[in-house]
Write a protein that holds these residues in place. Structure first.
Motif, PDB file in Angstrom:
ATOM      1  N   LEU A  28       0.827  -1.209   0.000  1.00 13.77           N
ATOM      2  CA  LEU A  28       0.000   0.000   0.000  1.00 13.77           C
ATOM      3  C   LEU A  28       0.862   1.261   0.000  1.00 13.77           C
ATOM      4  O   LEU A  28       0.544   2.239  -0.674  1.00 13.77           O
ATOM      5  N   CYS A  29       1.970   1.231   0.744  1.00 14.98           N
ATOM      6  CA  CYS A  29       2.882   2.380   0.756  1.00 14.98           C
ATOM      7  C   CYS A  29       3.501   2.584  -0.624  1.00 14.98           C
ATOM      8  O   CYS A  29       3.652   3.720  -1.087  1.00 14.98           O
ATOM      9  N   ALA A  30       3.837   1.500  -1.317  1.00 13.83           N
ATOM     10  CA  ALA A  30       4.381   1.600  -2.673  1.00 13.83           C
ATOM     11  C   ALA A  30       3.336   2.173  -3.626  1.00 13.83           C
ATOM     12  O   ALA A  30       3.662   2.956  -4.528  1.00 13.83           O
ATOM     13  N   ARG A  31       2.091   1.801  -3.417  1.00  9.06           N
ATOM     14  CA  ARG A  31       1.009   2.353  -4.242  1.00  9.06           C
ATOM     15  C   ARG A  31       0.904   3.860  -4.051  1.00  9.06           C
ATOM     16  O   ARG A  31       0.726   4.614  -5.013  1.00  9.06           O
ATOM     17  N   LEU A  32       1.060   4.323  -2.811  1.00  2.00           N
ATOM     18  CA  LEU A  32       1.032   5.758  -2.541  1.00  2.00           C
ATOM     19  C   LEU A  32       2.225   6.455  -3.185  1.00  2.00           C
ATOM     20  O   LEU A  32       2.106   7.562  -3.707  1.00  2.00           O
ATOM     21  N   ALA A  33       3.381   5.810  -3.137  1.00  2.00           N
ATOM     22  CA  ALA A  33       4.588   6.397  -3.717  1.00  2.00           C
ATOM     23  C   ALA A  33       4.449   6.565  -5.230  1.00  2.00           C
ATOM     24  O   ALA A  33       4.997   7.513  -5.802  1.00  2.00           O
ATOM     25  N   CYS A  42      -8.223   6.047   3.664  1.00  3.88           N
ATOM     26  CA  CYS A  42      -7.831   4.736   4.161  1.00  3.88           C
ATOM     27  C   CYS A  42      -9.029   4.130   4.876  1.00  3.88           C
ATOM     28  O   CYS A  42      -9.456   4.622   5.922  1.00  3.88           O
ATOM     29  N   GLU A  43      -9.569   3.079   4.303  1.00  2.00           N
ATOM     30  CA  GLU A  43     -10.714   2.393   4.901  1.00  2.00           C
ATOM     31  C   GLU A  43     -10.192   1.424   5.954  1.00  2.00           C
ATOM     32  O   GLU A  43      -9.510   0.458   5.627  1.00  2.00           O
ATOM     33  N   ALA A  44     -10.495   1.723   7.224  1.00  3.67           N
ATOM     34  CA  ALA A  44      -9.964   0.945   8.344  1.00  3.67           C
ATOM     35  C   ALA A  44     -11.036   0.151   9.067  1.00  3.67           C
ATOM     36  O   ALA A  44     -10.787  -0.384  10.150  1.00  3.67           O
ATOM     37  N   GLY A  45     -12.206   0.027   8.494  1.00  2.51           N
ATOM     38  CA  GLY A  45     -13.319  -0.654   9.150  1.00  2.51           C
ATOM     39  C   GLY A  45     -13.092  -2.130   9.430  1.00  2.51           C
ATOM     40  O   GLY A  45     -13.677  -2.689  10.348  1.00  2.51           O
ATOM     41  N   ALA A  46     -12.229  -2.773   8.661  1.00  2.00           N
ATOM     42  CA  ALA A  46     -12.004  -4.208   8.840  1.00  2.00           C
ATOM     43  C   ALA A  46     -10.941  -4.517   9.883  1.00  2.00           C
ATOM     44  O   ALA A  46     -10.780  -5.672  10.272  1.00  2.00           O
ATOM     45  N   LEU A  47     -10.195  -3.498  10.333  1.00  2.00           N
ATOM     46  CA  LEU A  47      -9.115  -3.746  11.285  1.00  2.00           C
ATOM     47  C   LEU A  47      -9.647  -4.326  12.586  1.00  2.00           C
ATOM     48  O   LEU A  47     -10.436  -3.709  13.293  1.00  2.00           O
ATOM     49  N   ALA A  48      -9.239  -5.538  12.890  1.00  2.00           N
ATOM     50  CA  ALA A  48      -9.678  -6.204  14.113  1.00  2.00           C
ATOM     51  C   ALA A  48      -8.667  -7.282  14.456  1.00  2.00           C
ATOM     52  O   ALA A  48      -8.211  -7.989  13.568  1.00  2.00           O
ATOM     53  N   PRO A  49      -8.293  -7.422  15.655  1.00  2.00           N
ATOM     54  CA  PRO A  49      -8.633  -6.559  16.774  1.00  2.00           C
ATOM     55  C   PRO A  49      -7.861  -5.254  16.690  1.00  2.00           C
ATOM     56  O   PRO A  49      -6.868  -5.156  15.975  1.00  2.00           O
ATOM     57  N   ALA A  50      -8.335  -4.281  17.428  1.00  2.00           N
ATOM     58  CA  ALA A  50      -7.664  -2.981  17.451  1.00  2.00           C
ATOM     59  C   ALA A  50      -6.437  -3.108  18.341  1.00  2.00           C
ATOM     60  O   ALA A  50      -6.520  -2.993  19.543  1.00  2.00           O
ATOM     61  N   ASP A  56       0.383   0.551  13.988  1.00  2.00           N
ATOM     62  CA  ASP A  56       1.602   0.592  13.183  1.00  2.00           C
ATOM     63  C   ASP A  56       1.270   0.734  11.705  1.00  2.00           C
ATOM     64  O   ASP A  56       1.880   1.540  10.993  1.00  2.00           O
ATOM     65  N   ALA A  57       0.300  -0.021  11.212  1.00  2.00           N
ATOM     66  CA  ALA A  57      -0.088   0.042   9.799  1.00  2.00           C
ATOM     67  C   ALA A  57      -0.570   1.445   9.435  1.00  2.00           C
ATOM     68  O   ALA A  57      -0.167   2.004   8.410  1.00  2.00           O
ATOM     69  N   LEU A  58      -1.422   2.021  10.273  1.00  2.00           N
ATOM     70  CA  LEU A  58      -1.937   3.360   9.993  1.00  2.00           C
ATOM     71  C   LEU A  58      -0.835   4.409  10.056  1.00  2.00           C
ATOM     72  O   LEU A  58      -0.790   5.326   9.231  1.00  2.00           O
ATOM     73  N   ALA A  59       0.066   4.288  11.009  1.00  2.00           N
ATOM     74  CA  ALA A  59       1.174   5.241  11.124  1.00  2.00           C
ATOM     75  C   ALA A  59       2.085   5.163   9.906  1.00  2.00           C
ATOM     76  O   ALA A  59       2.522   6.189   9.372  1.00  2.00           O
ATOM     77  N   ARG A  60       2.370   3.954   9.432  1.00  2.00           N
ATOM     78  CA  ARG A  60       3.217   3.794   8.235  1.00  2.00           C
ATOM     79  C   ARG A  60       2.536   4.377   6.997  1.00  2.00           C
ATOM     80  O   ARG A  60       3.186   5.020   6.166  1.00  2.00           O
ATOM     81  N   LEU A  61       1.242   4.154   6.862  1.00  2.00           N
ATOM     82  CA  LEU A  61       0.521   4.725   5.723  1.00  2.00           C
ATOM     83  C   LEU A  61       0.512   6.248   5.782  1.00  2.00           C
ATOM     84  O   LEU A  61       0.669   6.914   4.761  1.00  2.00           O
ATOM     85  N   LYS A  62       0.322   6.790   6.967  1.00  2.00           N
ATOM     86  CA  LYS A  62       0.337   8.247   7.127  1.00  2.00           C
ATOM     87  C   LYS A  62       1.698   8.813   6.740  1.00  2.00           C
ATOM     88  O   LYS A  62       1.796   9.817   6.029  1.00  2.00           O
TER      89      LYS A  62
END
Length: 96
Positions: A28-33, A42-50, A56-62
């Motif tokens: 996903l980061c490469a796609r942004l690059a 960023c659709e985060a509705g499926a993230l489970a468990p919180a 970490d995933a959200l911070a890296r994407l940001k």
């Protein structure tokens, strides 16, 4: 990205799976690059468990989004993830 009206672009949408692994986040980061600067949803509705892996995933994407001139907006984060992001201080960074 598609254009909805001349001169405007639709947001680039990335979706995280329930338990994103390092490879998924790197992809996903490469796609942004590779994408021209745009609004990224960023659709985060499926993230489970919180847990910290989700944080970490959200911070890296940001970070990747910011590096490449994108504006990242997180949607669909559940109450547990929102609370965890508040505890880590990332809620404001991620625009929640």
């Amino acid at each position: 990205m598609d254009t909805s009206q001349p001169g405007t672009r639709r947001p680039l949408v990335v979706t995280l799976t329930a338990r994103p692994g390092r490879e998924e986040v790197e992809r996903l980061c490469a796609r942004l690059a590779a994408a021209p600067p745009a609004e990224v949803v960023c659709e985060a509705g499926a993230l489970a468990p919180a847990g910290l892996a989700a944080v970490d995933a959200l911070a890296r994407l940001k970070l990747a989004a910011t590096r490449h001139g994108h504006r990242l907006r997180v949607e669909g984060a559940g109450p547990e993830l929102r609370a965890l992001l508040r505890l880590t201080g990332l809620d404001e960074t991620l625009g929640l």
